[in-house]
Design an enzyme around this catalytic site. Sequence first.
Site, PDB file in Angstrom:
ATOM      1  N   GLY A  71      46.584  26.348  32.494  1.00 55.50           N
ATOM      2  CA  GLY A  71      47.823  25.680  32.859  1.00 55.50           C
ATOM      3  C   GLY A  71      47.982  25.555  34.368  1.00 55.50           C
ATOM      4  O   GLY A  71      48.453  24.533  34.879  1.00 55.50           O
ATOM      5  N   ASN A 151      59.542  29.545  30.868  1.00 57.91           N
ATOM      6  CA  ASN A 151      58.819  30.714  30.366  1.00 57.91           C
ATOM      7  C   ASN A 151      59.645  31.996  30.379  1.00 57.91           C
ATOM      8  O   ASN A 151      59.352  32.930  29.654  1.00 57.91           O
ATOM      9  CB  ASN A 151      57.531  30.918  31.173  1.00 57.91           C
ATOM     10  CG  ASN A 151      57.749  30.817  32.660  1.00 57.91           C
ATOM     11  OD1 ASN A 151      58.272  29.815  33.152  1.00 57.91           O
ATOM     12  ND2 ASN A 151      57.366  31.830  33.397  1.00 57.91           N
ATOM     13  N   SER A 199      48.139  24.791  28.180  1.00 56.54           N
ATOM     14  CA  SER A 199      47.302  25.976  28.293  1.00 56.54           C
ATOM     15  C   SER A 199      46.984  26.520  26.912  1.00 56.54           C
ATOM     16  O   SER A 199      47.821  26.470  26.008  1.00 56.54           O
ATOM     17  CB  SER A 199      48.022  27.041  29.126  1.00 56.54           C
ATOM     18  OG  SER A 199      47.257  28.221  29.165  1.00 56.54           O
ATOM     19  N   HIS A 201      45.909  29.813  26.063  1.00 57.35           N
ATOM     20  CA  HIS A 201      46.128  31.218  25.693  1.00 57.35           C
ATOM     21  C   HIS A 201      47.576  31.543  25.328  1.00 57.35           C
ATOM     22  O   HIS A 201      47.878  32.651  24.924  1.00 57.35           O
ATOM     23  CB  HIS A 201      45.611  32.161  26.790  1.00 57.35           C
ATOM     24  CG  HIS A 201      46.451  32.242  28.023  1.00 57.35           C
ATOM     25  ND1 HIS A 201      47.290  33.310  28.274  1.00 57.35           N
ATOM     26  CD2 HIS A 201      46.588  31.415  29.078  1.00 57.35           C
ATOM     27  CE1 HIS A 201      47.878  33.126  29.453  1.00 57.35           C
ATOM     28  NE2 HIS A 201      47.475  31.980  29.955  1.00 57.35           N
ATOM     29  N   CYS A 326      53.677  37.055  35.923  1.00 55.93           N
ATOM     30  CA  CYS A 326      53.196  36.869  37.286  1.00 55.93           C
ATOM     31  C   CYS A 326      54.094  37.563  38.291  1.00 55.93           C
ATOM     32  O   CYS A 326      53.650  37.983  39.342  1.00 55.93           O
ATOM     33  CB  CYS A 326      53.138  35.382  37.626  1.00 55.93           C
ATOM     34  SG  CYS A 326      52.758  34.383  36.220  1.00 55.93           S
TER      35      CYS A 326
HETATM   36  C1  PLP Z   1      51.569  30.552  31.618  1.00 56.65           C
HETATM   37  C2  PLP Z   1      52.176  29.377  32.267  1.00 56.65           C
HETATM   38  C3  PLP Z   1      51.450  28.610  33.178  1.00 56.65           C
HETATM   39  C4  PLP Z   1      50.063  29.001  33.641  1.00 56.65           C
HETATM   40  O1  PLP Z   1      49.087  28.819  32.642  1.00 56.65           O
HETATM   41  P1  PLP Z   1      47.694  29.602  32.761  1.00 56.65           P
HETATM   42  O2  PLP Z   1      46.856  29.021  31.668  1.00 56.65           O
HETATM   43  O3  PLP Z   1      47.982  31.059  32.563  1.00 56.65           O
HETATM   44  O4  PLP Z   1      47.145  29.318  34.109  1.00 56.65           O
HETATM   45  C5  PLP Z   1      52.047  27.489  33.714  1.00 56.65           C
HETATM   46  N1  PLP Z   1      53.295  27.127  33.365  1.00 56.65           N
HETATM   47  C6  PLP Z   1      54.026  27.840  32.480  1.00 56.65           C
HETATM   48  C7  PLP Z   1      55.388  27.379  32.128  1.00 56.65           C
HETATM   49  C8  PLP Z   1      53.492  28.996  31.912  1.00 56.65           C
HETATM   50  O5  PLP Z   1      54.227  29.705  31.056  1.00 56.65           O
END
Ligand code: PLP
Length: 391
Positions: A71, A151, A199, A201, A326
């Site tokens: 992501g 998130n 993304s 995962h 994060c």
């Molecule tokens: C987790 C997340 C990302 C980052 O995605 P990754 O695959 O972990 O780099 C970006 N935006 C939102 C809203 C997320 O929850």
Amino acid sequence: MRRIYLDHSATTPVDPEVAELMMKYYVESYGNPSSVHSFGREVKKALEEARSQVATIIGANSNEIIFTSGGTEADNLAIQGAVRARADKGKHLITSVIEHHAVLDTFKYLAKNGFEVTYLPVDSEGLICVEELKRAIRPDTILISLMHANNEIGSIQPIEEIGKITKEKGIVFHVDGVQSLGKIPIDVQKMNIDLLSLSSHKIYGPKGVGALYIRKGVKIMPLVFGGAQERKMRSGTENVPGVIGFGKACELAAERMAEDNKELTRLRDKLIDGILSNIEDVRLNGPRGDKRLPNNVNVCIRYVEGESLLLSLDMLGIAASSGSACTSGSLDPSHVLLALGLTHEIAHGSLRFTLGRQNTEEEIDFVIQELPKIVNRLREMSPLYHKKLSS
Ligand SMILES: *Cc1c(COP(=O)(O)O)cnc(C)c1O
């Protein structure tokens, strides 16, 4: 000890069906998809099938999907790529104050390099005001970037309504769909989305894989140059097992979304009500009902520290978060909670539970039973709480 995982917005376990399929592409079908021989061709075919699975869940065509490392890379490619392709058309960009750091930090970088960024505020529930967005648009606005679902607090933005405006004005519309993918429907046509970050995962696929949807005809500049893979938009040999796992995870998510969501929403609301009715001085962050992700619970519990709550829960085997994965580890309160208008003190007592497919009602009951005990114990030790009692 039994363990209860309630941090699915940080990451999810890989679905066993996904893992099994991926294994084949590590040990059996290991060709390079760019090779012309049969080893390469067989992998290329599987890669294209995965592309079609990702495209299908968002209503796109296969040739509009570019695989990335996740992501974060998709957000960077969308924003930096779109801006670089349009720098001669204008210098104004619009986003919001509650975006993920992958978006916010990219805009911070652009703001230092000659671009002007408007950060839209949100209301007390974490929702953008569409009228305010309209007013922020200028003749030199070249990109609007907003997340579909947040998130931390699960708020869902009116993307379809906003897409009508960006289409009418001819402004490129990027959406971070990482949290909404697989949880609520996304339709890039109906929503007029030009660029969409995804993304793997967060939807029971492997880590380190993602995708960017690029609407046909929308020009962006690549960030990575090299072997011309992914239609030159993202060079480098593809993460084949990862991409194929991501495709499968999309297919499974599409099949199960409606059913999963009904159950998740029920457990979510049970947990919210259980917390609000068993603990005093608690507030729910984010909206209720269908403006909230079906798996998100986020509360602020006054007179306690989020970090202390997390440690106490962890000792019982319960995994939660105090915001995003994060930002935990830093002591700054969440930028999202501050944007709702909360004070630093209140934002520090925040707790996020994000539910997943495997959670059971019994697990939710256990949290509802144990959390008030933890809060009471921590409040007993809190000078702020005693001050409140004596005032
Ligand atoms: C987790 C997340 C990302 C980052 O995605 P990754 O695959 O972990 O780099 C970006 N935006 C939102 C809203 C997320 O929850």
